[in-house]
Scaffold this motif. Structure first.
Motif, PDB file in Angstrom:
ATOM      1  N   SER A   1       0.856  -1.184   0.000  1.00 20.61           N
ATOM      2  CA  SER A   1       0.000   0.000   0.000  1.00 20.61           C
ATOM      3  C   SER A   1       0.895   1.237   0.000  1.00 20.61           C
ATOM      4  O   SER A   1       1.838   1.340   0.774  1.00 20.61           O
ATOM      5  CB  SER A   1      -0.921   0.000   1.221  1.00 20.61           C
ATOM      6  N   VAL A   2       0.590   2.171  -0.904  1.00 22.04           N
ATOM      7  CA  VAL A   2       1.363   3.394  -1.048  1.00 22.04           C
ATOM      8  C   VAL A   2       0.592   4.527  -0.381  1.00 22.04           C
ATOM      9  O   VAL A   2      -0.558   4.781  -0.716  1.00 22.04           O
ATOM     10  CB  VAL A   2       1.618   3.720  -2.532  1.00 22.04           C
ATOM     11  N   VAL A   3       1.248   5.194   0.545  1.00 25.69           N
ATOM     12  CA  VAL A   3       0.637   6.321   1.232  1.00 25.69           C
ATOM     13  C   VAL A   3       1.353   7.578   0.752  1.00 25.69           C
ATOM     14  O   VAL A   3       2.559   7.724   0.909  1.00 25.69           O
ATOM     15  CB  VAL A   3       0.782   6.185   2.766  1.00 25.69           C
TER      16      VAL A   3
END
Length: 151
Positions: free
Chosen positions: A25-27
């Motif tokens: 997951s890319v934040v």
């Protein structure tokens, strides 16, 4: 039989210790996408012109960087003296650009964007009485627009 058991145990241990697929997951800040979009828009505008041309954002104006000549009319360590020399020059020659650079411990005032050394020499001859220390430098300039008359 020992070899067979060794092979079977190796296969089962390889399967048991194998990594499973995961989810990444890319934040990130949503502003990053808008900055990337603006950068792409700016670079596509610059590429739409000719190579080597940087747009200033004003319609109809471009800055072409190339090698040329500038005349250094003043240098010194006092910033006020450099700015007074700049205003003195601008009052006499408002059409020529002035450039102030600082290289420790001195300030340098260079003027003009000349394509040839001859053009710079002509200005130097005009300024010899006003400014005593004049030098011609070859450096990257903002090439002036060429005005051709169809006379």
């Amino acid at each position: 039989m020992k070899k067979f058991l060794t092979v079977v145990l190796c296969c089962f241990s390889a399967v048991a210790l194998a990594q499973t697929k995961g989810v990444v997951s890319v934040v990130k800040d949503p502003m990053i996408d808008s900055l990337i979009a603006k950068r792409i828009e700016l670079s596509s505008k610059a590429a739409a012109g000719a190579p080597g041309i940087l747009s200033t954002g004003k319609p109809g104006t471009t800055i072409v960087s190339q090698m040329g000549y500038r005349v250094q009319i003043f240098y010194g360590s006092d910033r006020r003296e450099v700015y007074s020399a700049q205003s003195k020059f601008n009052s006499s020659y408002p059409e020529l650009n002035t450039y102030i650079t600082y290289k420790q411990p001195n300030y340098y005032l260079r003027v003009g964007d000349f394509r040839t050394r001859l053009e710079a020499q002509r200005l130097m001859n005009e300024l010899r009485l006003i400014f005593p220390t004049l030098f011609i430098f070859r450096e990257k300039i903002n090439a002036p627009n060429l005005n051709y008359n169809n006379d």
